[in-house]
Design a protein around this motif. Structure first.
Motif, PDB file in Angstrom:
ATOM      1  N   LYS A  79       0.744  -1.228  -0.081  1.00 15.84           N
ATOM      2  CA  LYS A  79      -0.023  -0.044  -0.062  1.00 15.84           C
ATOM      3  C   LYS A  79       0.832   1.248  -0.129  1.00 15.84           C
ATOM      4  N   SER A  80       2.100   1.218   0.642  1.00 14.73           N
ATOM      5  CA  SER A  80       2.923   2.420   0.826  1.00 14.73           C
ATOM      6  C   SER A  80       4.371   2.063   0.924  1.00 14.73           C
ATOM      7  N   LEU A  81       5.218   2.964   0.716  1.00 17.20           N
ATOM      8  CA  LEU A  81       6.542   2.676   0.511  1.00 17.20           C
ATOM      9  C   LEU A  81       7.145   4.101   1.150  1.00 17.20           C
ATOM     10  N   TYR A  82       7.946   3.991   2.257  1.00 18.52           N
ATOM     11  CA  TYR A  82       8.544   5.225   2.772  1.00 18.52           C
ATOM     12  C   TYR A  82      10.047   5.151   2.507  1.00 18.52           C
ATOM     13  N   VAL A  83      10.874   6.111   2.055  1.00 22.74           N
ATOM     14  CA  VAL A  83      12.105   6.125   2.073  1.00 22.74           C
ATOM     15  C   VAL A  83      12.749   7.573   2.591  1.00 22.74           C
ATOM     16  N   ALA A  84      14.039   7.281   3.281  1.00 22.06           N
ATOM     17  CA  ALA A  84      14.979   8.411   3.537  1.00 22.06           C
ATOM     18  C   ALA A  84      16.081   8.217   2.847  1.00 22.06           C
ATOM     19  N   ILE A  85      16.523   9.351   2.293  1.00 21.17           N
ATOM     20  CA  ILE A  85      17.454   9.641   1.506  1.00 21.17           C
ATOM     21  C   ILE A  85      18.650  10.754   1.995  1.00 21.17           C
ATOM     22  N   VAL A  86      19.791  10.361   2.091  1.00 27.04           N
ATOM     23  CA  VAL A  86      20.794  11.301   2.483  1.00 27.04           C
ATOM     24  C   VAL A  86      22.023  11.068   1.269  1.00 27.04           C
ATOM     25  N   ASP A  87      22.633  12.192   0.824  1.00 25.70           N
ATOM     26  CA  ASP A  87      23.736  12.355   0.150  1.00 25.70           C
ATOM     27  C   ASP A  87      23.310  11.424  -1.128  1.00 25.70           C
ATOM     28  N   ASN A  88      22.187  11.452  -1.646  1.00 27.51           N
ATOM     29  CA  ASN A  88      21.912  10.710  -2.975  1.00 27.51           C
ATOM     30  C   ASN A  88      21.701   9.061  -2.704  1.00 27.51           C
ATOM     31  N   GLU A  89      21.597   8.513  -1.389  1.00 23.43           N
ATOM     32  CA  GLU A  89      21.710   7.334  -0.969  1.00 23.43           C
ATOM     33  C   GLU A  89      20.614   6.929  -0.217  1.00 23.43           C
ATOM     34  N   VAL A  90      19.893   5.778  -0.428  1.00 21.68           N
ATOM     35  CA  VAL A  90      18.725   5.425   0.514  1.00 21.68           C
ATOM     36  C   VAL A  90      19.270   4.954   1.675  1.00 21.68           C
ATOM     37  N   VAL A  91      18.934   5.241   2.903  1.00 21.38           N
ATOM     38  CA  VAL A  91      19.443   4.958   4.162  1.00 21.38           C
ATOM     39  C   VAL A  91      18.187   4.242   4.863  1.00 21.38           C
ATOM     40  N   VAL A  92      17.223   4.438   4.780  1.00 19.69           N
ATOM     41  CA  VAL A  92      16.085   3.595   5.310  1.00 19.69           C
ATOM     42  C   VAL A  92      14.877   3.687   4.503  1.00 19.69           C
ATOM     43  N   PHE A  93      14.207   2.564   4.405  1.00 22.81           N
ATOM     44  CA  PHE A  93      13.088   2.134   3.388  1.00 22.81           C
ATOM     45  C   PHE A  93      12.219   1.040   4.236  1.00 22.81           C
ATOM     46  N   GLU A  94      10.922   1.367   4.170  1.00 20.66           N
ATOM     47  CA  GLU A  94       9.834   0.591   4.906  1.00 20.66           C
ATOM     48  C   GLU A  94       8.507   0.697   4.319  1.00 20.66           C
ATOM     49  N   THR A  95       7.582  -0.307   4.668  1.00 19.96           N
ATOM     50  CA  THR A  95       6.229  -0.201   4.125  1.00 19.96           C
ATOM     51  C   THR A  95       5.336   0.312   5.172  1.00 19.96           C
ATOM     52  N   ASN A  96       5.708   0.483   6.414  1.00 24.63           N
ATOM     53  CA  ASN A  96       4.727   0.786   7.336  1.00 24.63           C
ATOM     54  C   ASN A  96       5.565   2.276   7.857  1.00 24.63           C
ATOM     55  N   LEU A  97       4.675   3.198   8.162  1.00 29.73           N
ATOM     56  CA  LEU A  97       5.148   4.438   8.687  1.00 29.73           C
ATOM     57  C   LEU A  97       5.670   4.374   9.925  1.00 29.73           C
TER      58      LEU A  97
END
Length: 70
Positions: free
Chosen positions: A6-24
């Protein structure tokens, strides 16, 4: 693609994904492990209802880009 996703959350630092998860809630917990200066779940829940893109700047001027993809 997974139909139940249903959803995908990502955190990006310096053009690199550091965290991703499907639940907030889990996303905020994982982000809290690498960045201590985040706000609580309720804050990000309200912010992601307004916009799919957020940014977070910590005291060391490190900028995180948070995004809800789906």
């Amino acid at each position: 693609m997974i139909r139940d996703l249903k959803s995908l959350y990502v955190a990006i630092v310096d053009n690199e994904v550091v965290v991703f998860e499907t639940n907030l809630k889990l996303f905020i917990e994982e982000l809290g492990k690498i960045e201590s200066e985040i706000r609580n779940y309720d804050y990000y829940y309200r912010q992601f209802k307004k916009s799919s893109k957020q940014s977070l700047v910590n005291s060391n001027s490190k900028k995180y880009y948070l995004q809800k993809i789906l």
